[in-house]
Design a protein around this motif. Structure first.
Motif, PDB file in Angstrom:
ATOM      1  N   THR A   1       1.424  -1.354   0.178  1.00  0.00           N
ATOM      2  CA  THR A   1       0.176   0.126  -0.104  1.00  0.00           C
ATOM      3  C   THR A   1       0.438   1.038  -0.552  1.00  0.00           C
ATOM      4  O   THR A   1       0.717   2.367  -1.000  1.00  0.00           O
ATOM      5  CB  THR A   1      -0.700  -0.286   1.011  1.00  0.00           C
ATOM      6  OG1 THR A   1      -1.419  -1.278   1.522  1.00  0.00           O
ATOM      7  CG2 THR A   1      -1.721   1.170   1.137  1.00  0.00           C
ATOM      8  N   ARG A   2       1.747   1.456   1.130  1.00  0.00           N
ATOM      9  CA  ARG A   2       2.682   2.073   0.673  1.00  0.00           C
ATOM     10  C   ARG A   2       3.465   2.881  -0.863  1.00  0.00           C
ATOM     11  O   ARG A   2       3.249   4.608  -0.874  1.00  0.00           O
ATOM     12  CB  ARG A   2       3.604   1.966   1.668  1.00  0.00           C
ATOM     13  CG  ARG A   2       4.977   3.179   1.164  1.00  0.00           C
ATOM     14  CD  ARG A   2       6.090   2.903   2.750  1.00  0.00           C
ATOM     15  NE  ARG A   2       5.782   2.426   4.111  1.00  0.00           N
ATOM     16  CZ  ARG A   2       5.732   1.085   4.749  1.00  0.00           C
ATOM     17  NH1 ARG A   2       6.702   0.213   3.403  1.00  0.00           N
ATOM     18  NH2 ARG A   2       5.823   0.344   5.565  1.00  0.00           N
ATOM     19  N   THR A   3       3.487   1.497  -1.843  1.00  0.00           N
ATOM     20  CA  THR A   3       4.157   1.998  -2.443  1.00  0.00           C
ATOM     21  C   THR A   3       3.484   1.858  -3.446  1.00  0.00           C
ATOM     22  O   THR A   3       3.256   3.135  -4.551  1.00  0.00           O
ATOM     23  CB  THR A   3       5.168   0.126  -3.196  1.00  0.00           C
ATOM     24  OG1 THR A   3       5.976   0.227  -2.671  1.00  0.00           O
ATOM     25  CG2 THR A   3       5.021   0.549  -4.838  1.00  0.00           C
ATOM     26  N   CYS A   4       2.011   1.760  -3.643  1.00  0.00           N
ATOM     27  CA  CYS A   4       0.954   2.328  -4.548  1.00  0.00           C
ATOM     28  C   CYS A   4       0.658   3.782  -4.176  1.00  0.00           C
ATOM     29  O   CYS A   4       0.627   4.380  -5.486  1.00  0.00           O
ATOM     30  CB  CYS A   4      -0.376   1.723  -3.609  1.00  0.00           C
ATOM     31  SG  CYS A   4      -0.383  -0.130  -4.241  1.00  0.00           S
ATOM     32  N   PHE A   5       0.506   3.796  -2.789  1.00  0.00           N
ATOM     33  CA  PHE A   5       0.700   5.635  -2.822  1.00  0.00           C
ATOM     34  C   PHE A   5       1.536   6.978  -3.273  1.00  0.00           C
ATOM     35  O   PHE A   5       1.439   7.849  -3.600  1.00  0.00           O
ATOM     36  CB  PHE A   5       0.891   5.751  -0.706  1.00  0.00           C
ATOM     37  CG  PHE A   5      -0.481   6.053  -0.091  1.00  0.00           C
ATOM     38  CD1 PHE A   5      -1.928   6.863  -0.499  1.00  0.00           C
ATOM     39  CD2 PHE A   5      -1.257   4.494   0.048  1.00  0.00           C
ATOM     40  CE1 PHE A   5      -3.153   7.420   0.904  1.00  0.00           C
ATOM     41  CE2 PHE A   5      -2.619   4.778  -0.401  1.00  0.00           C
ATOM     42  CZ  PHE A   5      -3.227   6.189   0.911  1.00  0.00           C
ATOM     43  N   GLN A   6       2.812   5.905  -2.937  1.00  0.00           N
ATOM     44  CA  GLN A   6       4.316   7.160  -3.410  1.00  0.00           C
ATOM     45  C   GLN A   6       4.566   6.844  -4.963  1.00  0.00           C
ATOM     46  O   GLN A   6       4.569   7.828  -5.133  1.00  0.00           O
ATOM     47  CB  GLN A   6       5.182   6.318  -2.812  1.00  0.00           C
ATOM     48  CG  GLN A   6       5.320   6.199  -1.311  1.00  0.00           C
ATOM     49  CD  GLN A   6       6.818   5.691  -1.044  1.00  0.00           C
ATOM     50  OE1 GLN A   6       7.223   4.733  -1.638  1.00  0.00           O
ATOM     51  NE2 GLN A   6       7.507   5.597   0.233  1.00  0.00           N
ATOM     52  N   GLU A   7       4.016   6.343  -6.156  1.00  0.00           N
ATOM     53  CA  GLU A   7       4.068   6.097  -7.221  1.00  0.00           C
ATOM     54  C   GLU A   7       2.718   6.821  -7.704  1.00  0.00           C
ATOM     55  O   GLU A   7       3.097   6.967  -8.236  1.00  0.00           O
ATOM     56  CB  GLU A   7       3.845   4.860  -7.191  1.00  0.00           C
ATOM     57  CG  GLU A   7       5.029   3.941  -7.392  1.00  0.00           C
ATOM     58  CD  GLU A   7       5.051   2.226  -7.946  1.00  0.00           C
ATOM     59  OE1 GLU A   7       3.839   1.908  -8.261  1.00  0.00           O
ATOM     60  OE2 GLU A   7       6.195   1.566  -7.759  1.00  0.00           O
ATOM     61  N   GLU A   8       1.384   7.415  -6.580  1.00  0.00           N
ATOM     62  CA  GLU A   8       0.956   8.103  -6.861  1.00  0.00           C
ATOM     63  C   GLU A   8      -0.524   7.153  -7.641  1.00  0.00           C
ATOM     64  O   GLU A   8      -0.322   7.683  -8.750  1.00  0.00           O
ATOM     65  CB  GLU A   8       1.788   9.618  -7.433  1.00  0.00           C
ATOM     66  CG  GLU A   8       1.852  10.217  -6.919  1.00  0.00           C
ATOM     67  CD  GLU A   8       2.771  11.526  -6.873  1.00  0.00           C
ATOM     68  OE1 GLU A   8       2.112  11.560  -8.153  1.00  0.00           O
ATOM     69  OE2 GLU A   8       2.548  12.924  -6.527  1.00  0.00           O
ATOM     70  N   VAL A   9      -0.606   6.038  -7.954  1.00  0.00           N
ATOM     71  CA  VAL A   9      -1.724   5.212  -8.775  1.00  0.00           C
ATOM     72  C   VAL A   9      -2.544   5.786  -7.943  1.00  0.00           C
ATOM     73  O   VAL A   9      -3.069   6.618  -6.884  1.00  0.00           O
ATOM     74  CB  VAL A   9      -1.954   3.915  -7.468  1.00  0.00           C
ATOM     75  CG1 VAL A   9      -3.195   2.475  -8.220  1.00  0.00           C
ATOM     76  CG2 VAL A   9      -0.627   2.991  -7.537  1.00  0.00           C
ATOM     77  N   GLN A  10      -3.859   6.268  -8.922  1.00  0.00           N
ATOM     78  CA  GLN A  10      -4.930   6.567  -8.509  1.00  0.00           C
ATOM     79  C   GLN A  10      -6.320   5.838  -8.494  1.00  0.00           C
ATOM     80  O   GLN A  10      -7.459   6.994  -7.096  1.00  0.00           O
ATOM     81  CB  GLN A  10      -5.755   7.496  -9.922  1.00  0.00           C
ATOM     82  CG  GLN A  10      -4.641   8.268 -10.492  1.00  0.00           C
ATOM     83  CD  GLN A  10      -3.177   8.394 -11.097  1.00  0.00           C
ATOM     84  OE1 GLN A  10      -3.851   7.081 -12.218  1.00  0.00           O
ATOM     85  NE2 GLN A  10      -2.534   8.174 -11.280  1.00  0.00           N
ATOM     86  N   GLY A  11      -5.977   4.779  -7.803  1.00  0.00           N
ATOM     87  CA  GLY A  11      -7.257   4.108  -6.930  1.00  0.00           C
ATOM     88  C   GLY A  11      -6.538   3.150  -6.815  1.00  0.00           C
ATOM     89  O   GLY A  11      -5.898   2.371  -7.471  1.00  0.00           O
ATOM     90  N   ILE A  12      -7.281   2.483  -5.824  1.00  0.00           N
ATOM     91  CA  ILE A  12      -6.798   1.331  -5.076  1.00  0.00           C
ATOM     92  C   ILE A  12      -7.809   0.415  -3.916  1.00  0.00           C
ATOM     93  O   ILE A  12      -8.933   0.881  -3.632  1.00  0.00           O
ATOM     94  CB  ILE A  12      -6.300   1.131  -3.999  1.00  0.00           C
ATOM     95  CG1 ILE A  12      -4.432   2.247  -3.943  1.00  0.00           C
ATOM     96  CG2 ILE A  12      -5.228  -0.015  -3.391  1.00  0.00           C
ATOM     97  CD1 ILE A  12      -4.083   2.930  -2.440  1.00  0.00           C
ATOM     98  N   ILE A  13      -8.170  -1.124  -4.929  1.00  0.00           N
ATOM     99  CA  ILE A  13      -9.347  -2.004  -4.190  1.00  0.00           C
ATOM    100  C   ILE A  13      -8.804  -2.989  -3.558  1.00  0.00           C
ATOM    101  O   ILE A  13      -8.186  -4.027  -3.977  1.00  0.00           O
ATOM    102  CB  ILE A  13      -9.885  -2.147  -6.027  1.00  0.00           C
ATOM    103  CG1 ILE A  13     -11.055  -0.918  -6.683  1.00  0.00           C
ATOM    104  CG2 ILE A  13     -10.908  -3.431  -5.433  1.00  0.00           C
ATOM    105  CD1 ILE A  13     -11.042  -1.071  -7.753  1.00  0.00           C
ATOM    106  N   PHE A  14      -9.163  -2.674  -2.851  1.00  0.00           N
ATOM    107  CA  PHE A  14      -8.807  -3.957  -1.785  1.00  0.00           C
ATOM    108  C   PHE A  14      -9.965  -5.118  -1.402  1.00  0.00           C
ATOM    109  O   PHE A  14     -11.228  -4.604  -1.490  1.00  0.00           O
ATOM    110  CB  PHE A  14      -8.673  -3.450   0.127  1.00  0.00           C
ATOM    111  CG  PHE A  14      -7.207  -3.184   0.018  1.00  0.00           C
ATOM    112  CD1 PHE A  14      -6.600  -3.358   0.796  1.00  0.00           C
ATOM    113  CD2 PHE A  14      -7.509  -1.341   0.048  1.00  0.00           C
ATOM    114  CE1 PHE A  14      -5.088  -2.735   0.906  1.00  0.00           C
ATOM    115  CE2 PHE A  14      -6.462  -0.879   0.524  1.00  0.00           C
ATOM    116  CZ  PHE A  14      -5.109  -1.125   0.470  1.00  0.00           C
ATOM    117  N   VAL A  15      -9.468  -5.974  -2.494  1.00  0.00           N
ATOM    118  CA  VAL A  15     -11.370  -7.176  -2.275  1.00  0.00           C
ATOM    119  C   VAL A  15     -10.870  -7.862  -0.529  1.00  0.00           C
ATOM    120  O   VAL A  15     -10.296  -9.310  -0.837  1.00  0.00           O
ATOM    121  CB  VAL A  15     -11.154  -8.119  -3.576  1.00  0.00           C
ATOM    122  CG1 VAL A  15     -11.775  -9.514  -3.493  1.00  0.00           C
ATOM    123  CG2 VAL A  15     -10.634  -7.204  -4.908  1.00  0.00           C
ATOM    124  N   GLY A  16     -11.701  -7.557   0.267  1.00  0.00           N
ATOM    125  CA  GLY A  16     -10.998  -8.158   1.112  1.00  0.00           C
ATOM    126  C   GLY A  16     -11.850  -7.323   2.203  1.00  0.00           C
ATOM    127  O   GLY A  16     -13.218  -6.832   2.292  1.00  0.00           O
TER     128      GLY A  16
END
Length: 345
Positions: free
Chosen positions: A52-67
């Motif tokens: 998750t930290r990497t996603c924020f640092q790489e400026e991913v625009q959307g994260i979907i957690f399935v769980g």
């Protein structure tokens, strides 16, 4: 929009596959990872916190957690910055029954993303933001869709609060207004709280004013290979200042495809939250108009002018026109086009 999906069970892997297809059908760039990789779902390496930290640092625009919702909350907690910068975060249970926007519901687009997912996967959207829950106009969602910068995010609450209490919210615009005002929005300045659409950021027609700045400029750029980031930023900012243009008024930056990985341009766009778009030499050559011509530039890039043609190309579908022809300084070229921005309801 770049979206990353992450799952934790075998059932979640199957949901991820369905999400991947649905999101790609809408034109999103999608990557999926899970503890149980299969097909398009890659293996989740490391801890969910690192992921998750990497996603924020790489400026991913959307994260979907399935769980589970709790997993998502704990994973994102240490990375949250502000509603203006955080990505859209959505949670879907691995049974595919519920979709919950968790972070950046309006500005980041999590509510819209959750609604779309619910329609495609026949799930129940669980939208908890007050304006959506009561069917009230959400000004931050409108601002994003209409390509406006929000000067002070903290002022959004005054607009939402007034509408939720049944009060009228004023509206004034220095630009053409098309369509019908949403319920609760009233043209004019006879309200304590209101929305101001203007390039003048100091304009305060209401006691509590939410200033929205239209993104009406597209910047075309060219530069020498491996130009230092500091030099690029200095030149571009000086040009903007000289023409009284704020970075908040920029819609995107455009150039030729051989500059797609130019670090200085990428750093500037990342720092200012700007989209960077590139075109091939063939595409730029087809742009109609009168442009400054350079035999040297053509020998390097295959096109006689990069910045002007790129700025014009990026504004073609928006009734744009060049307002600043090529300006050169220290191996950097800049041109500016202005689109015909309108206020639409």
């Amino acid at each position: 929009m770049r979206i990353v999906i992450v799952s934790f069970t075998k059932a979640g892997t199957e949901i991820s596959k369905k999400l991947n297809k649905a999101l790609k059908d809408k034109g999103y760039s999608v990557e999926a990872f899970g503890k149980y990789p299969s097909g398009i779902v890659g293996k989740l390496e490391g801890s969910i916190y690192e992921f998750t930290r990497t996603c924020f640092q790489e400026e991913v625009q959307g994260i979907i957690f399935v769980g589970a919702l709790g997993i998502a909350v704990r994973a994102i907690a240490a990375n949250i910055v502000s509603k203006g910068k955080d990505p859209a975060v959505v949670v879907m249970d691995d049974g595919g029954r519920f979709v919950i926007p968790v972070l950046s519901g309006h500005i980041g687009g999590a509510n819209e993303l959750a609604t779309y997912i619910s329609e495609r996967l026949e799930a129940m959207p669980v939208i908890t933001t007050a304006t959506d829950g009561h069917g009230i106009f959400a000004i931050d969602t409108w601002a994003v869709k209409n390509q406006c910068s929000i000067l002070e995010l903290s002022k959004i609450k005054y607009i939402s609060s007034a509408l939720l209490k049944g009060e009228k919210v004023g509206f004034m615009s220095d630009y053409t207004v098309e369509g019908v005002f949403p319920e609760g929005i009233e043209g004019g300045i006879n309200c304590n709280t209101g929305i101001c659409i203007s390039a003048n950021m100091s304009k305060r027609p209401f006691e509590e004013t939410l200033n929205l700045i239209p993104k009406e400029y597209i910047i075309g750029v060219g530069c020498r290979k491996n130009i230092p980031s500091e030099a690029f930023e200095k030149v571009l900012n000086n040009v903007l200042k000289e023409h009284n243009i704020s970075v908040m008024q920029i819609k995107k930056i455009a150039s030729i495809d051989i500059k797609a990985s130019e670090v200085a341009i990428l750093n500037y766009c990342k720092k200012n939250g700007l989209e960077f778009i590139t075109y091939s030499a063939e595409e730029l050559l087809k742009v109609e108009g009168e442009f400054s011509s350079s035999a040297f530039v053509k020998s390097i890039t295959g096109v006689d002018n990069v910045c002007e043609r790129a700025a014009q190309k990026a504004s073609e579908d928006l009734e744009g026109k060049l307002v600043l022809k090529k300006k050169s300084c220290d191996g950097i070229t800049v041109a500016i086009s202005k689109i015909n921005w309108r206020c639409r309801f």
